[in-house]
Design an enzyme around this catalytic site. Structure first.
Site: not given
Lengths: 326, 320
Positions: B187, B215
């Protein structure tokens, strides 16, 4: 104080011109679901099992906007989403973009219990569903005549917006209703856009809270659009203190992380359940329109909404029971 | 007060023995992206524009888990997600399941500004991107050899990783660097406030190595990985499932408001309450405070304030 409590909802924001028969039908369904939940609680099922059981009932019945009877996307298909949360350890599961899974809330539960993740969507979710052996059906199963008619009205309303004349339609009188009622949700006539998301919150005898929410989403939504129902903290939340399920304008609920907000003011401001629900409805929605049902670990139950009406029902172990629309 | 900005390139079990060839490009990337953000703030761009700009740079950098350099799903594909939020208006936009859009954060911004929705995913998001004329490429553009290797290792070890494991050198034993096998590049994010107190946040990611197809993690879930209001702007990173359950980004603002404590205290409080080794976050407040707490071994991060302070770091200053 203490003991079990349960609340169910079939959406916040009701067309004031909704025909009496429809209102009665809704109340009968809510009563039936409450009875199922109450039986389960008396048989000592845990909160998480009860919310799943009750929401399955609501999904299977075509009346509200979830499972069969879901609102349609702009393409006339159904894309369903749901989430479930177990208070004690705040375990959660969510799904979006389902088109063949008969009971989305049960798939959300499987995501929580049987996958390493919290949230699965679209093809990946459908694959997981196949592997888990849940009941699958054609997308047509979920589509009702009522909603096909609604989609048409929605497209017309979208293109004409505030200045419209919608021809009266026989089955539900929605056209006439739309003309008479200037009420709007999501900026469009409530007769067409009434959210009718479903949800259930439960606290069992052991004081464990759980919550679940399920929906087909916004009528005429863009394909791929995700609303508040599958978002933990927005449409659904449960922790040691409470269980919460929300319904209404999805974007307003997301922006205000409404479900989490109820728990946060209880936790950080020490508010009781009723005060917390009132507080968030009054102070966190700004121009948004939504409703909330909630239970606390102490066996309390509360509902709040700033919309015209919310299909709801609640019951507590001491014998209290109430089903209402307005 | 003046402007303030913080950026991150992921929190996790980043080994202290991270070799220079892995550490230096990331530090350089953080430095460059920070400079891009600083220049934009100095030029008086709105924080919403600043965070989008910086995250675009981080997405384009191949050593961070976003855009190019995204980690792979269990089938070897890329499914990216991103989210952006404006603290003053509380408008927000999110996307998931994006596989061909060069800059997912820009797609998230378009969802926010050009639709009446907040969140679009998978085919619907891709179709919208094409409608809007956003730059799209073959999915192979995002896939790097490092990530193919990571996926291979994860599948061999049969686990889902938050992050990357040091590629196993055949000559050296699996050492402490990969003690529990997980180390984090996951991230990217940026938070910024201008000198009028306007706040914004943006987060973008490829998700978890070897994740199931479909997901969704914490990044696009408003209140979990991303959140901004009039008090602060937050971007979180780490184990998505823990961040969702902990409504991390939202809680920082809630705790500030309800407990009346500072950003630093609120951020530390929230990180303390998620399981050790699962999360980190960056946050700025409307008064120009910055906080960058993490309960993992490290977090790639950088920050700067108008008075000239700046910092680039990976681990705790105490752990060196």
């Amino acid at each position: 104080m203490g003991g079990w409590a349960i609340a169910v909802h079939g959406g916040a924001g009701v067309d004031p011109n909704l025909p009496k028969e429809r209102q009665e039908e809704a109340k009968r369904l809510l009563t039936r679901c409450l009875d199922i939940g109450i039986s389960a609680l008396r048989s000592n099922l845990s909160a998480i099992d009860v919310v799943e059981l009750v929401v399955r009932q609501l999904e299977t019945d075509p009346l509200f906007n979830s499972g069969r009877g879901s609102a349609l996307t702009e393409n006339g298909t159904v894309e369903m989403e749901a989430s479930i949360m177990d208070g004690p350890k705040r375990r959660c599961g969510a799904v979006s973009g389902l088109s063949t899974v008969k009971n989305p809330v049960s798939l959300a539960r499987l995501v929580m219990d049987k996958s390493p993740h919290s949230y699965l969507a679209f093809l990946g979710a459908e694959e997981f569903a196949k592997k888990q052996g849940v009941e699958l059906v054609d997308n047509e199963y979920f589509i009702t005549e009522d909603n096909v008619g609604m989609l048409k009205l929605a497209k017309e309303a979208n293109s004409i917006l505030f200045d419209y004349r919608i021809p009266t339609i026989g089955t539900c009188g929605a056209g006439a209703a739309a003309m008479d009622s200037p009420l709007q949700m999501n900026g469009l006539p409530i007769s067409v856009y009434a959210p009718e998301t479903v949800g259930c919150v439960v606290v069992d005898k052991e004081g464990r809270c759980a919550a679940a929410t399920s929906t087909g989403g916004l009528m005429n939504k863009m394909t791929g659009r995700i609303g508040d129902s599958p978002l933990i903290g927005s449409g659904t939340y449960a922790c040691e203190l409470c269980g919460v399920s929300c319904t209404g304008e999805g974007e307003a609920i997301i922006r205000s992380t409404l479900a989490r907000e109820v728990a946060a003011v209880m936790e950080y401001k020490g508010l009781r359940l009723h005060e917390a629900v009132d507080f968030v409805i009054k102070n966190r929605l700004d121009e948004g329109k939504a409703g909330v049902i909630a239970v606390s670990k102490n066996g309390e139950v509360a509902c709040g909404f700033n919309t015209t009406g919310m299909f709801r029902g609640c019951a507590t172990e001491d014998g209290f029971m109430e089903v209402g629309v307005w | 007060m003046g402007w303030a900005i913080a950026i991150h390139g992921g929190a996790g079990d980043i080994p202290l023995s991270l070799p220079p060839e892995k550490r230096l490009p990331r530090e350089a990337g953080l430095r460059r992206c920070l400079e891009v953000g600083i220049a934009a703030l100095k030029a008086r761009n709105h924080p919403l524009d600043v965070v989008e700009l910086v995250v675009r740079e981080l997405e384009n950098h191949p050593n961070f888990n976003a855009g190019k350099g995204s980690v792979l799903t269990t089938t070897g594909t890329v499914e990216m997600e991103a989210c952006i939020m404006d603290g003053k208006t509380m408008k927000c936009g999110a996307v998931s399941g994006v596989s061909t859009v060069v800059n997912a954060i820009s797609l998230a911004r378009l969802v926010m500004e050009k639709t009446s929705h907040i969140y679009l995913a998978f085919d619907g998001a891709e179709a919208f991107a094409r409608d809007q004329g956003l730059e799209t490429v073959e999915m192979s553009h995002f896939i790097t050899p490092e990530n193919i290797e990571r996926l291979k290792q994860a599948q061999e070890a049969d686990r889902v990783q938050i992050d990357y494991t040091q590629p196993i050198q055949k000559e050296t034993p699996k050492d402490a660097a990969v003690a529990d096998g997980d180390s984090q590049i996951g991230t990217v994010g940026c938070v910024a406030v201008d000198n009028e107190g306007n706040l914004a946040t943006a987060t973008s990611t490829g998700g978890l190595v070897n994740k199931m197809v479909g997901r969704i993690g914490d990044t696009p879930v408003i209140g979990a990985g991303t959140y901004a209001n009039h008090l602060c702007a937050v971007s979180a990173t780490g184990r998505g499932e823990a961040i969702i359950r902990g409504t991390v980004a939202r809680d920082v603002a809630a705790v500030m408001e309800f407990k009346g404590i500072s950003l630093k205290e609120a951020a530390a409080y929230v990180i303390d309450r998620v399981p050790p080794g699962t999360a980190g976050l960056i946050a700025v407040s409307s008064t120009g405070e910055i906080a960058m707490p993490f309960n993992t071994t490290g977090m790639f991060r950088a920050c700067a304030t108008e008075d000239g302070y700046s910092e680039i770091a990976i681990w705790d200053s105490t752990s060196k």
